[in-house]
Design a protein around this motif. Structure first.
Motif, mmCIF file in Angstrom:
data_model
loop_
_atom_site.group_PDB
_atom_site.id
_atom_site.type_symbol
_atom_site.label_atom_id
_atom_site.label_comp_id
_atom_site.label_asym_id
_atom_site.label_seq_id
_atom_site.Cartn_x
_atom_site.Cartn_y
_atom_site.Cartn_z
ATOM 1 N N ILE A 1 16.420 -13.488 -59.835
ATOM 2 C CA ILE A 1 16.330 -12.032 -59.678
ATOM 3 C C ILE A 1 16.655 -11.640 -58.238
ATOM 4 C CG2 ILE A 1 14.748 -10.062 -59.696
ATOM 5 C CD1 ILE A 1 13.261 -11.434 -61.997
ATOM 6 N N LEU A 2 16.100 -12.374 -57.284
ATOM 7 C CA LEU A 2 16.372 -12.098 -55.868
ATOM 8 C C LEU A 2 17.858 -12.255 -55.556
ATOM 9 C CD1 LEU A 2 15.202 -11.493 -53.046
ATOM 10 C CD2 LEU A 2 14.887 -13.966 -52.750
ATOM 11 N N PHE A 3 18.485 -13.302 -56.090
ATOM 12 C CA PHE A 3 19.920 -13.523 -55.888
ATOM 13 C C PHE A 3 20.736 -12.361 -56.444
ATOM 14 C CE2 PHE A 3 23.972 -15.046 -57.610
ATOM 15 C CZ PHE A 3 24.553 -15.601 -56.476
ATOM 16 N N ILE A 4 20.374 -11.896 -57.628
ATOM 17 C CA ILE A 4 21.105 -10.786 -58.264
ATOM 18 C C ILE A 4 20.979 -9.513 -57.433
ATOM 19 C CG2 ILE A 4 21.163 -9.282 -60.295
ATOM 20 C CD1 ILE A 4 20.154 -11.845 -61.859
ATOM 21 N N VAL A 5 19.775 -9.237 -56.956
ATOM 22 C CA VAL A 5 19.551 -8.031 -56.153
ATOM 23 C C VAL A 5 20.376 -8.058 -54.873
ATOM 24 C CG1 VAL A 5 17.836 -6.783 -54.781
ATOM 25 C CG2 VAL A 5 17.241 -7.574 -57.078
ATOM 26 N N VAL A 6 20.398 -9.197 -54.200
ATOM 27 C CA VAL A 6 21.004 -9.291 -52.872
ATOM 28 C C VAL A 6 22.516 -9.513 -52.929
ATOM 29 C CG1 VAL A 6 21.030 -10.650 -50.730
ATOM 30 C CG2 VAL A 6 18.857 -10.137 -51.863
ATOM 31 N N VAL A 7 23.006 -10.303 -53.879
ATOM 32 C CA VAL A 7 24.383 -10.794 -53.814
ATOM 33 C C VAL A 7 25.317 -10.190 -54.862
ATOM 34 C CG1 VAL A 7 25.825 -12.883 -53.920
ATOM 35 C CG2 VAL A 7 23.568 -12.977 -52.831
ATOM 36 N N VAL A 8 24.835 -9.982 -56.083
ATOM 37 C CA VAL A 8 25.731 -9.636 -57.198
ATOM 38 C C VAL A 8 26.066 -8.146 -57.179
ATOM 39 C CG1 VAL A 8 25.994 -9.620 -59.710
ATOM 40 C CG2 VAL A 8 24.810 -11.523 -58.582
ATOM 41 N N PRO A 9 27.369 -7.787 -57.214
ATOM 42 C CA PRO A 9 27.753 -6.368 -57.242
ATOM 43 C C PRO A 9 27.802 -5.839 -58.677
ATOM 44 C CG PRO A 9 29.714 -7.721 -57.131
ATOM 45 C CD PRO A 9 28.536 -8.679 -57.149
ATOM 46 N N GLU A 10 27.818 -4.534 -58.820
ATOM 47 C CA GLU A 10 28.055 -3.917 -60.122
ATOM 48 C C GLU A 10 29.563 -3.881 -60.356
ATOM 49 O OE1 GLU A 10 28.066 -3.071 -63.468
ATOM 50 O OE2 GLU A 10 25.988 -2.782 -62.800
ATOM 51 N N THR A 11 30.013 -4.345 -61.511
ATOM 52 C CA THR A 11 31.452 -4.404 -61.799
ATOM 53 C C THR A 11 31.879 -3.437 -62.896
ATOM 54 O OG1 THR A 11 31.171 -6.184 -63.437
ATOM 55 C CG2 THR A 11 31.486 -6.841 -61.145
ATOM 56 N N LYS A 12 30.941 -2.662 -63.414
ATOM 57 C CA LYS A 12 31.237 -1.720 -64.496
ATOM 58 C C LYS A 12 32.216 -0.646 -64.043
ATOM 59 C CE LYS A 12 28.476 1.706 -65.365
ATOM 60 N NZ LYS A 12 27.379 2.604 -65.773
ATOM 61 N N GLY A 13 33.184 -0.329 -64.919
ATOM 62 C CA GLY A 13 34.048 0.820 -64.706
ATOM 63 C C GLY A 13 35.119 0.650 -63.655
ATOM 64 N N LYS A 14 35.389 -0.578 -63.224
ATOM 65 C CA LYS A 14 36.429 -0.820 -62.233
ATOM 66 C C LYS A 14 37.495 -1.732 -62.825
ATOM 67 C CE LYS A 14 33.116 -0.542 -58.406
ATOM 68 N NZ LYS A 14 32.481 -1.264 -57.281
ATOM 69 N N SER A 15 38.740 -1.515 -62.446
ATOM 70 C CA SER A 15 39.785 -2.429 -62.887
ATOM 71 C C SER A 15 39.606 -3.757 -62.170
ATOM 72 C CB SER A 15 41.171 -1.862 -62.557
ATOM 73 O OG SER A 15 41.434 -1.990 -61.171
ATOM 74 N N LEU A 16 40.204 -4.814 -62.735
ATOM 75 C CA LEU A 16 40.091 -6.125 -62.084
ATOM 76 C C LEU A 16 40.664 -6.076 -60.671
ATOM 77 C CD1 LEU A 16 41.075 -8.609 -64.959
ATOM 78 C CD2 LEU A 16 38.809 -7.804 -64.276
ATOM 79 N N GLU A 17 41.755 -5.326 -60.512
ATOM 80 C CA GLU A 17 42.381 -5.262 -59.186
ATOM 81 C C GLU A 17 41.493 -4.539 -58.181
ATOM 82 O OE1 GLU A 17 44.886 -6.793 -61.902
ATOM 83 O OE2 GLU A 17 44.085 -4.766 -62.125
ATOM 84 N N GLN A 18 40.887 -3.436 -58.592
ATOM 85 C CA GLN A 18 39.933 -2.715 -57.732
ATOM 86 C C GLN A 18 38.797 -3.632 -57.314
ATOM 87 O OE1 GLN A 18 38.753 0.619 -60.209
ATOM 88 N NE2 GLN A 18 39.329 2.034 -58.583
ATOM 89 N N LEU A 19 38.233 -4.283 -58.288
ATOM 90 C CA LEU A 19 37.045 -5.100 -58.079
ATOM 91 C C LEU A 19 37.335 -6.265 -57.157
ATOM 92 C CD1 LEU A 19 34.117 -5.551 -58.958
ATOM 93 C CD2 LEU A 19 34.989 -6.791 -60.946
ATOM 94 N N GLN A 20 38.420 -6.986 -57.434
ATOM 95 C CA GLN A 20 38.747 -8.168 -56.643
ATOM 96 C C GLN A 20 39.162 -7.797 -55.218
ATOM 97 O OE1 GLN A 20 41.702 -9.898 -59.243
ATOM 98 N NE2 GLN A 20 40.180 -10.174 -60.880
ATOM 99 N N ALA A 21 39.819 -6.655 -55.075
ATOM 100 C CA ALA A 21 40.186 -6.210 -53.728
ATOM 101 C C ALA A 21 38.950 -5.913 -52.900
ATOM 102 C CB ALA A 21 41.080 -4.976 -53.816
#
Length: 453
Positions: free
Chosen positions: A429-449
């Motif tokens: 849970i701590l790792f998700i809060v601190v490190v993981v971004p929200e990826t919903k609603g973005k194209s792969l190119e937007q997200l990876q950039a």
């Protein structure tokens, strides 16, 4: 050299070809589940018919994971070299060969060879199916469609468990040929990943595939240009080797991908999944009834997660899932503690059942599917093969480590085992809060950039 985030414009798309293409691809996920679920209902029949010792059958069951590790190591390079469809054909071929060898086996050696082959197919499917779906899906459907990968895995496991109580072990092996056959036939009817085609410089094929997926009347010009521009930018970078994956440019996406795989596996899922019956028996609850409830709940909640992922988002579902995993572990630990101390023993079966069901329901709503979804989204296409293989290998190693150590941990302390898993899930849970971004609603190119800038 910075990678600029592309501008996105919305297009009116017809999603039916995307749905059909996804259906074909997730036949590979169902095949994965059929392979994973085969050994549980067949243990008694195989050991009796072929006079196997417990050690010989244990090798048969566990060698699947080693085959999956081999599949994970090679899945990325294979998918990059012969394409996403090509790698699914290879994986299907290994599964078909493995099932036939199992069917005709008269001893432990061919049985193990067949199981190893199906394990290799599993390892390739575990990487290429979510990656392929993520690369063909429009951004508003990507999460839900990629989550179908986990739903079909769960369905394959559950169906194998149920029909395995009716069919002979040889007949059950033949049923594993059905999803592989559907997939092999379906691959002739669907397009290759447009992003892979663009990366290979096959511009005409790329545009044709994207047009088929979006519908013949859809305007694909903006999306096509965005993909080509992003890949052209990536091609300016030298193709990294395994060591160079850890350079600063890719470090965040690699940390997210591998970290989520560790969170998924080290929280105890394969120990609980592989030994559900023995957990219920130890707690004094009917293993048959408990396992049926477990299987049904897993399918229903995984389906619910697929519906919710593009509305609620990846990160909120991961946090809800992680919190539920902690609670499920605590309930189960309390049950075994009461049994060990001989306090309120009558409450132990119900408390253990509650704990395991909360655990599997929580895993199914988020931690089961979303790490694969996020892994398929965050790696740029120039490192997707190598980075995806590494993340998948870590996942399978974690699966082996968890399943191998579970019985030893339970022998040490049944309630201590679940306290340990609760602590690991709290760290997740701590790792998700601190490190993981929200990826919903973005194209792969937007997200990876944004992640790999």
């Amino acid at each position: 050299m910075a990678i600029k985030e592309p501008l996105i414009q919305e297009h009116k798309n017809n999603p039916w070809m995307v749905y059909f293409t996804t259906f074909v691809a997730v036949c590979g996920s169902y095949e994965f589940g059929a392979c994973a679920g085969y050994s549980s209902p067949t243990q008694y029949a195989i050991t009796q018919d072929l006079s196997l010792s417990l050690a010989e059958y244990s090798l048969f069951g566990s060698i699947l994971t080693f085959g999956a590790m081999l599949g994970a190591i090679t899945s990325g390079p294979v998918a990059d070299f012969i394409g996403r469809k090509g790698s699914m054909r290879v994986s299907s071929a290994f599964c078909v060969a493995g099932w036939l060898v199992i069917y005709f086996s008269e001893g432990p050696v061919p049985l193990d060879i067949g199981r190893l082959a199906t394990g290799y197919g599993m390892g390739v499917f575990s990487f290429v199916v979510p990656v392929f779906i993520a690369e063909i899906a429009p951004k508003d459907l990507r999460g839900a469609l990629t989550t179908l990968n986990q739903f079909m895995i769960v369905a394959g496991v559950s169906v194998s468990y149920v029909i395995g109580t009716i069919l002979s072990w040889r007949a059950l092996a033949l049923t594993g040929l059905i999803p592989a056959a559907v997939l092999l036939l379906g691959l002739f009817l669907i397009p290759e990943s447009p992003r892979w085609l663009a990366k290979r410089g096959r511009e005409k094929d790329f545009e044709e595939a994207l047009q088929i997926l979006r519908g013949k009347d859809a305007d694909i010009s903006q999306e096509a240009q965005e993909i080509k521009d992003y890949i052209a930018t990536l091609e300016r970078f030298p193709k990294p080797n395994l060591v160079e994956l850890f350079q600063r440019r890719y470090l965040r996406s690699l940390t997210i991908g591998i970290g989520l795989m560790l969170c998924q596996q080290l929280g105890g899922i394969n120990g609980v999944c592989f030994y559900t019956s023995s957990i219920f028996e130890l707690a004094g609850f009917s293993s048959a009834i408990g396992s049926i409830i477990y299987a049904c709940l897993q399918v229903v909640i995984t389906g619910l997660g697929a519906v919710m992922i593009d509305k609620a988002g990846r990160k909120p579902l991961l946090l809800v899932s992680g919190s539920g995993l902690v609670m499920g572990c605590i309930f189960t630990a309390v049950a075994f503690y009461l049994k060990a101390e001989q306090v309120s023993v009558g409450a132990v079966p119900a408390l253990a059942l509650t704990g395991i069901l909360v655990y599997i329901g929580s895993f199914s709503i988020g931690m089961g599917a979303i790490p694969w979804v996020v892994m398929s989204e965050i790696f740029p296409i120039n490192i997707k093969g190598q980075a995806g293989s590494l993340a998948t290998l870590v996942n399978w190693f974690g699966a082996w480590l968890c399943s191998y150590t579970f019985n030893f941990l339970m022998t040490w302390s049944s309630y201590g085992t679940f306290i340990l898993y609760a602590a690991i899930n709290a760290l997740a849970i701590l790792f998700i809060v601190v490190v993981v971004p929200e990826t919903k609603g973005k194209s792969l190119e937007q997200l990876q950039a944004a992640i790999n800038a």
